[in-house]
Design a protein around this motif. Sequence first.
Motif, PDB file in Angstrom:
ATOM      1  N   ASP A  54       0.878  -1.184   0.000  1.00  0.00           N
ATOM      2  CA  ASP A  54       0.000   0.000   0.000  1.00  0.00           C
ATOM      3  C   ASP A  54       0.903   1.218   0.000  1.00  0.00           C
ATOM      4  OD1 ASP A  54      -2.195   1.571  -0.026  1.00  0.00           O
ATOM      5  OD2 ASP A  54      -2.785   1.262   2.084  1.00  0.00           O
ATOM      6  N   LEU A  55       0.426   2.324  -0.556  1.00  0.00           N
ATOM      7  CA  LEU A  55       1.241   3.509  -0.687  1.00  0.00           C
ATOM      8  C   LEU A  55       0.373   4.749  -0.491  1.00  0.00           C
ATOM      9  CD1 LEU A  55       4.037   4.733  -1.444  1.00  0.00           C
ATOM     10  CD2 LEU A  55       3.298   4.702  -3.831  1.00  0.00           C
ATOM     11  N   PHE A  56       0.945   5.694   0.284  1.00  0.00           N
ATOM     12  CA  PHE A  56       0.207   6.932   0.522  1.00  0.00           C
ATOM     13  C   PHE A  56       1.210   8.054   0.730  1.00  0.00           C
ATOM     14  CE2 PHE A  56      -1.614  10.120   3.387  1.00  0.00           C
ATOM     15  CZ  PHE A  56      -2.723  10.526   2.673  1.00  0.00           C
ATOM     16  N   ALA A  57       0.898   9.210   0.209  1.00  0.00           N
ATOM     17  CA  ALA A  57       1.780  10.371   0.380  1.00  0.00           C
ATOM     18  C   ALA A  57       0.926  11.600   0.640  1.00  0.00           C
ATOM     19  CB  ALA A  57       2.640  10.580  -0.865  1.00  0.00           C
ATOM     20  N   SER A  58       1.544  12.570   1.346  1.00  0.00           N
ATOM     21  CA  SER A  58       0.836  13.821   1.655  1.00  0.00           C
ATOM     22  C   SER A  58       1.820  14.965   1.551  1.00  0.00           C
ATOM     23  CB  SER A  58       0.248  13.773   3.075  1.00  0.00           C
ATOM     24  OG  SER A  58      -0.316  15.023   3.407  1.00  0.00           O
ATOM     25  N   LEU A  59       1.389  16.099   1.015  1.00  0.00           N
ATOM     26  CA  LEU A  59       2.209  17.299   0.909  1.00  0.00           C
ATOM     27  C   LEU A  59       1.501  18.422   1.680  1.00  0.00           C
ATOM     28  CD1 LEU A  59       4.600  18.889  -0.235  1.00  0.00           C
ATOM     29  CD2 LEU A  59       3.231  19.333  -2.269  1.00  0.00           C
ATOM     30  N   THR A  60       2.123  18.848   2.749  1.00  0.00           N
ATOM     31  CA  THR A  60       1.549  19.933   3.573  1.00  0.00           C
ATOM     32  C   THR A  60       2.530  21.096   3.567  1.00  0.00           C
ATOM     33  OG1 THR A  60       0.477  18.305   4.998  1.00  0.00           O
ATOM     34  CG2 THR A  60       0.652  20.564   5.818  1.00  0.00           C
ATOM     35  N   PRO A  61       2.226  22.163   2.848  1.00  0.00           N
ATOM     36  CA  PRO A  61       3.170  23.303   2.782  1.00  0.00           C
ATOM     37  C   PRO A  61       3.312  23.965   4.166  1.00  0.00           C
ATOM     38  CG  PRO A  61       1.536  23.408   1.022  1.00  0.00           C
ATOM     39  CD  PRO A  61       1.069  22.350   1.961  1.00  0.00           C
ATOM     40  N   ALA A  62       4.512  24.448   4.437  1.00  0.00           N
ATOM     41  CA  ALA A  62       4.725  25.201   5.681  1.00  0.00           C
ATOM     42  C   ALA A  62       3.993  26.519   5.616  1.00  0.00           C
ATOM     43  CB  ALA A  62       6.217  25.442   5.915  1.00  0.00           C
ATOM     44  N   LYS A  63       3.849  27.129   4.448  1.00  0.00           N
ATOM     45  CA  LYS A  63       3.088  28.363   4.263  1.00  0.00           C
ATOM     46  C   LYS A  63       1.968  28.109   3.270  1.00  0.00           C
ATOM     47  CE  LYS A  63       6.789  31.488   5.607  1.00  0.00           C
ATOM     48  NZ  LYS A  63       7.593  32.682   5.253  1.00  0.00           N
ATOM     49  N   GLU A  64       1.610  29.146   2.511  1.00  0.00           N
ATOM     50  CA  GLU A  64       0.482  28.999   1.617  1.00  0.00           C
ATOM     51  C   GLU A  64       0.764  28.003   0.472  1.00  0.00           C
ATOM     52  OE1 GLU A  64       1.667  31.736   2.751  1.00  0.00           O
ATOM     53  OE2 GLU A  64       0.054  32.809   3.778  1.00  0.00           O
ATOM     54  N   VAL A  65       2.001  27.979  -0.017  1.00  0.00           N
ATOM     55  CA  VAL A  65       2.355  27.103  -1.134  1.00  0.00           C
ATOM     56  C   VAL A  65       3.827  26.724  -0.990  1.00  0.00           C
ATOM     57  CG1 VAL A  65       3.055  28.983  -2.669  1.00  0.00           C
ATOM     58  CG2 VAL A  65       2.170  26.835  -3.650  1.00  0.00           C
ATOM     59  N   SER A  66       4.208  25.588  -1.559  1.00  0.00           N
ATOM     60  CA  SER A  66       5.607  25.165  -1.459  1.00  0.00           C
ATOM     61  C   SER A  66       6.119  24.785  -2.864  1.00  0.00           C
ATOM     62  CB  SER A  66       5.733  23.961  -0.522  1.00  0.00           C
ATOM     63  OG  SER A  66       5.121  22.826  -1.109  1.00  0.00           O
ATOM     64  N   GLY A  67       7.422  24.585  -2.945  1.00  0.00           N
ATOM     65  CA  GLY A  67       8.029  24.232  -4.238  1.00  0.00           C
ATOM     66  C   GLY A  67       8.326  22.747  -4.364  1.00  0.00           C
ATOM     67  N   ASP A  68       7.814  21.924  -3.396  1.00  0.00           N
ATOM     68  CA  ASP A  68       8.085  20.491  -3.426  1.00  0.00           C
ATOM     69  C   ASP A  68       7.143  19.779  -4.430  1.00  0.00           C
ATOM     70  OD1 ASP A  68      10.015  20.777  -1.428  1.00  0.00           O
ATOM     71  OD2 ASP A  68       8.460  20.741   0.138  1.00  0.00           O
ATOM     72  N   PHE A  69       7.583  18.568  -4.851  1.00  0.00           N
ATOM     73  CA  PHE A  69       6.784  17.804  -5.801  1.00  0.00           C
ATOM     74  C   PHE A  69       7.066  16.330  -5.591  1.00  0.00           C
ATOM     75  CE2 PHE A  69       6.291  15.585  -9.875  1.00  0.00           C
ATOM     76  CZ  PHE A  69       4.995  15.920 -10.176  1.00  0.00           C
ATOM     77  N   TYR A  70       6.058  15.526  -5.724  1.00  0.00           N
ATOM     78  CA  TYR A  70       6.263  14.071  -5.655  1.00  0.00           C
ATOM     79  C   TYR A  70       5.296  13.389  -6.632  1.00  0.00           C
ATOM     80  CZ  TYR A  70       1.970  13.557  -2.944  1.00  0.00           C
ATOM     81  OH  TYR A  70       0.672  13.549  -2.557  1.00  0.00           O
ATOM     82  N   ASP A  71       5.652  12.105  -7.007  1.00  0.00           N
ATOM     83  CA  ASP A  71       4.772  11.284  -7.839  1.00  0.00           C
ATOM     84  C   ASP A  71       5.199   9.836  -7.667  1.00  0.00           C
ATOM     85  OD1 ASP A  71       2.818  10.527  -9.543  1.00  0.00           O
ATOM     86  OD2 ASP A  71       3.778  11.294 -11.375  1.00  0.00           O
ATOM     87  N   TYR A  72       4.370   8.904  -7.990  1.00  0.00           N
ATOM     88  CA  TYR A  72       4.711   7.472  -7.889  1.00  0.00           C
ATOM     89  C   TYR A  72       3.975   6.743  -9.013  1.00  0.00           C
ATOM     90  CZ  TYR A  72       0.608   8.221  -4.878  1.00  0.00           C
ATOM     91  OH  TYR A  72      -0.580   8.645  -4.369  1.00  0.00           O
ATOM     92  N   PHE A  73       4.748   5.790  -9.580  1.00  0.00           N
ATOM     93  CA  PHE A  73       4.180   5.007 -10.705  1.00  0.00           C
ATOM     94  C   PHE A  73       5.063   3.765 -10.859  1.00  0.00           C
ATOM     95  CE2 PHE A  73       6.850   8.483 -12.144  1.00  0.00           C
ATOM     96  CZ  PHE A  73       7.885   7.836 -12.810  1.00  0.00           C
ATOM     97  N   GLN A  74       4.573   2.735 -11.548  1.00  0.00           N
ATOM     98  CA  GLN A  74       5.300   1.464 -11.741  1.00  0.00           C
ATOM     99  C   GLN A  74       6.178   1.572 -12.970  1.00  0.00           C
ATOM    100  OE1 GLN A  74       1.789  -1.415 -10.891  1.00  0.00           O
ATOM    101  NE2 GLN A  74       3.662  -2.611 -10.890  1.00  0.00           N
ATOM    102  N   LEU A  75       7.440   1.176 -12.766  1.00  0.00           N
ATOM    103  CA  LEU A  75       8.337   1.098 -13.927  1.00  0.00           C
ATOM    104  C   LEU A  75       8.133  -0.208 -14.684  1.00  0.00           C
ATOM    105  CD1 LEU A  75      11.577   2.545 -12.310  1.00  0.00           C
ATOM    106  CD2 LEU A  75       9.907   3.733 -13.680  1.00  0.00           C
ATOM    107  N   ASP A  76       7.889  -1.297 -13.909  1.00  0.00           N
ATOM    108  CA  ASP A  76       7.549  -2.582 -14.495  1.00  0.00           C
ATOM    109  C   ASP A  76       6.764  -3.349 -13.471  1.00  0.00           C
ATOM    110  OD1 ASP A  76       9.432  -3.574 -12.602  1.00  0.00           O
ATOM    111  OD2 ASP A  76      11.057  -3.252 -14.028  1.00  0.00           O
ATOM    112  N   ASP A  77       6.615  -4.644 -13.688  1.00  0.00           N
ATOM    113  CA  ASP A  77       5.776  -5.385 -12.737  1.00  0.00           C
ATOM    114  C   ASP A  77       6.445  -5.574 -11.374  1.00  0.00           C
ATOM    115  OD1 ASP A  77       3.828  -5.585 -14.588  1.00  0.00           O
ATOM    116  OD2 ASP A  77       4.413  -7.589 -15.328  1.00  0.00           O
ATOM    117  N   GLU A  78       7.731  -5.458 -11.371  1.00  0.00           N
ATOM    118  CA  GLU A  78       8.427  -5.691 -10.132  1.00  0.00           C
ATOM    119  C   GLU A  78       8.894  -4.400  -9.465  1.00  0.00           C
ATOM    120  OE1 GLU A  78       8.594  -8.584  -8.746  1.00  0.00           O
ATOM    121  OE2 GLU A  78       7.654  -9.561 -10.455  1.00  0.00           O
ATOM    122  N   THR A  79       8.859  -3.213 -10.179  1.00  0.00           N
ATOM    123  CA  THR A  79       9.414  -1.992  -9.648  1.00  0.00           C
ATOM    124  C   THR A  79       8.405  -0.881  -9.763  1.00  0.00           C
ATOM    125  OG1 THR A  79      11.601  -2.659 -10.422  1.00  0.00           O
ATOM    126  CG2 THR A  79      11.314  -0.316  -9.750  1.00  0.00           C
TER     127      THR A  79
END
Length: 384
Positions: free
Chosen positions: A359-384
Amino acid sequence: MAMKIRNRLLVSMLMLTFALLAAAVFLTVRGMERLKKEILTLAVENADSITESNIELSHRVLAKAGERFVEMNSAATAVQLRYMLSTWEKPLKYSKLRANAEIREIATGEIKGFGEKAVVAGRMDLLDLNGEAVIHSNPSIEGKLYRDWKNKFPEMWSLVKRSFTIPNVSGYYTFIDADNHPVRKFMSLSRVRGTPFIVCAVVEIRDFFTPAQKKIRTIEAEAKKRADLNMRRASKTILDDIFRSGAVAAGLLLLFGVLLALWQSKTLASPIRELAKQAEAIGDGDFSAKVAEKGALETRLLARSFNDLGAELAEYMENLKRETAAREAMESEIKVARGIQEAMIPRSERPFPDRPEFDLFASLTPAKEVSGDFYDYFQLDDET
């Protein structure tokens, strides 16, 4: 209940006026009482001084008069005994003399002081040229020799011894009384011519002064009483005058206090009332409200600060409006940017539903109104 500042000033000035008036009356009355006491004390001291001076003067005058009186008594008694004994058979028998009531009464006569209530100041005795006490007011002394007391009373013996060769002798000597107190006595010795006898008169001169001194002290007490009465009357008159004058002064002072209170309340309260009125206007949003810069220095400074405050508040409100508009525009832009950012990142709670092994879960909570961070997740193949 709150009191207006004008009324407070009026009450305060009136209280101050009454306090000053009460203090003035108290100090005046106290000063008069002290003055009265000092004058009365001075009068009493002067009366005492005059009395003591009179007593001292009477002492000197009456002492001389008393001495002369005693000398005259002893001399007169000597003359009287001379004529009485001139017809007696010679030689004179002492026992016969002592047994004669008339001779004894004359030879031991009392010597009284001056005045209507004079006291017995002393008595007379009769001795012979050998110093033997022939007739004495104390019969137990009769037959004894005066020389037996020369060591105890040397001054007395000196006077008696001189009378053996000098017709009239007088002077003072110190006698020790029954209470062992020294007493100065005056002695006058006069020869009885044609006989071997000497009349001896002994007195306490101070007893001559008793009536006169009592009279002087009575006069002094009466003078003190009159002085005290006159002083009390005079002080009462003075105090009445002071109270009448004080009542007029109190009225004038009270009137002055009321006028001063009204003037002070107008000078101080009016600017403050105007300041309160304009402060309410500023509270309602009228920052152009102004007060006149007049009155006392502190009042003018307060009015100037108030007027400056109105201008500063107006400027502050303009700046606040501009800053608020700019902040609202910025917040709108930030809100759009936050929406874009949130749209770019995955927000699915189960991104891989067909893969139960993890299972996978992520959350982005900016310290102020907006932040410059970015994340994403996806499968490269069946094993990765």
